[in-house]
Design a protein around this motif. Structure first.
Motif, PDB file in Angstrom:
ATOM      1  N   UNK A 167       6.666  -8.008   5.232  1.00  0.00           N
ATOM      2  CA  UNK A 167       6.935  -7.395   3.753  1.00  0.00           C
ATOM      3  C   UNK A 167       7.162  -6.426   2.781  1.00  0.00           C
ATOM      4  N   UNK A 168       7.610  -5.094   3.029  1.00  0.00           N
ATOM      5  CA  UNK A 168       7.756  -3.728   2.098  1.00  0.00           C
ATOM      6  C   UNK A 168       7.182  -4.112   1.192  1.00  0.00           C
ATOM      7  N   UNK A 169       6.990  -2.835   0.360  1.00  0.00           N
ATOM      8  CA  UNK A 169       6.357  -3.223  -0.783  1.00  0.00           C
ATOM      9  C   UNK A 169       7.926  -2.846  -1.663  1.00  0.00           C
ATOM     10  N   UNK A 170       9.016  -2.288  -1.436  1.00  0.00           N
ATOM     11  CA  UNK A 170      10.206  -2.502  -2.230  1.00  0.00           C
ATOM     12  C   UNK A 170      10.365  -3.396  -2.007  1.00  0.00           C
ATOM     13  N   UNK A 171      10.310  -4.956  -1.403  1.00  0.00           N
ATOM     14  CA  UNK A 171      10.639  -6.093  -1.399  1.00  0.00           C
ATOM     15  C   UNK A 171      10.292  -6.872  -2.357  1.00  0.00           C
ATOM     16  N   UNK A 172       8.979  -5.677  -2.698  1.00  0.00           N
ATOM     17  CA  UNK A 172       7.764  -6.725  -3.753  1.00  0.00           C
ATOM     18  C   UNK A 172       8.055  -5.786  -5.028  1.00  0.00           C
ATOM     19  N   UNK A 173       8.389  -4.338  -5.108  1.00  0.00           N
ATOM     20  CA  UNK A 173       8.020  -3.851  -6.016  1.00  0.00           C
ATOM     21  C   UNK A 173       6.849  -3.274  -7.003  1.00  0.00           C
ATOM     22  N   UNK A 174       5.152  -3.836  -5.881  1.00  0.00           N
ATOM     23  CA  UNK A 174       4.220  -3.670  -6.397  1.00  0.00           C
ATOM     24  C   UNK A 174       3.417  -2.177  -6.222  1.00  0.00           C
ATOM     25  N   UNK A 175       3.134  -1.799  -7.725  1.00  0.00           N
ATOM     26  CA  UNK A 175       2.182  -0.693  -8.813  1.00  0.00           C
ATOM     27  C   UNK A 175       0.947  -0.663  -7.034  1.00  0.00           C
ATOM     28  N   UNK A 176       0.948   0.262  -6.955  1.00  0.00           N
ATOM     29  CA  UNK A 176      -0.287   0.316  -5.815  1.00  0.00           C
ATOM     30  C   UNK A 176      -1.844   0.219  -6.719  1.00  0.00           C
ATOM     31  N   UNK A 177      -1.026   1.587  -7.809  1.00  0.00           N
ATOM     32  CA  UNK A 177      -2.924   2.249  -8.062  1.00  0.00           C
ATOM     33  C   UNK A 177      -2.198   0.697  -9.633  1.00  0.00           C
TER      34      UNK A 177
END
Length: 146
Positions: free
Chosen positions: A79-89
């Motif tokens: 799953x890409x980060x775009x699919x889940x909208x995670x904030x890395x920080x």
């Protein structure tokens, strides 16, 4: 302290292999991209060595992959980060809080439990931007695993 079961380590290894192959990278290219040795990359991919949180975060950043997918799946494809909208920080902060709590209490948690705690802290931060009380939240989770 045990953070992952052998079954969980094998599942993480399988997802790392799927990720690398999906990116069409050799093991050496994958290792170079992450700034780790070829031997370390091979060991993570075979399940011979536990994946450190720092490497997990680097994989998520470098390849824009959801780190919770690496830890917990369940899909075969990343799953890409775009699919889940995670904030890395926020994710890095959540992982750090859980790691400290587990280490400080010498709790015995497996990968699924660790991932669930990280997800809970992450969600807490996303709904409470100050993060006040996150340590108390995770302390209550960890207390059950001593």
């Amino acid at each position: 302290m045990q953070l992952r079961t052998n079954e969980s380590i094998e599942a993480i290894a399988s997802r790392l292999l799927a990720l690398r192959e999906g990116l069409r990278l050799s093991q050496q290219q994958f290792a170079d991209a992450l700034g780790i040795s070829l031997r370390a990359a091979q060991n993570y991919e075979r399940g011979a060595r536990k994946l450190p949180a720092e490497t997990l975060i680097e994989i998520a950043r470098k390849f824009e992959i959801d780190p919770l997918w690496i830890m917990d799946g369940p899909e075969e494809r990343p799953r890409s980060l775009g699919q889940v909208g995670l904030d890395q920080q926020t994710l890095s902060r959540a992982i750090g809080i859980v790691q400290r709590a587990v280490l400080e209490t010498d709790a015995n948690v497996d990968a699924d439990q660790f991932a669930n705690m990280v997800a809970a802290v992450y969600k807490f931060y996303m709904h409470n931007s100050s993060g006040a009380g996150a340590e108390d939240l995770i302390a209550s989770f960890v207390a059950g695993y001593r």
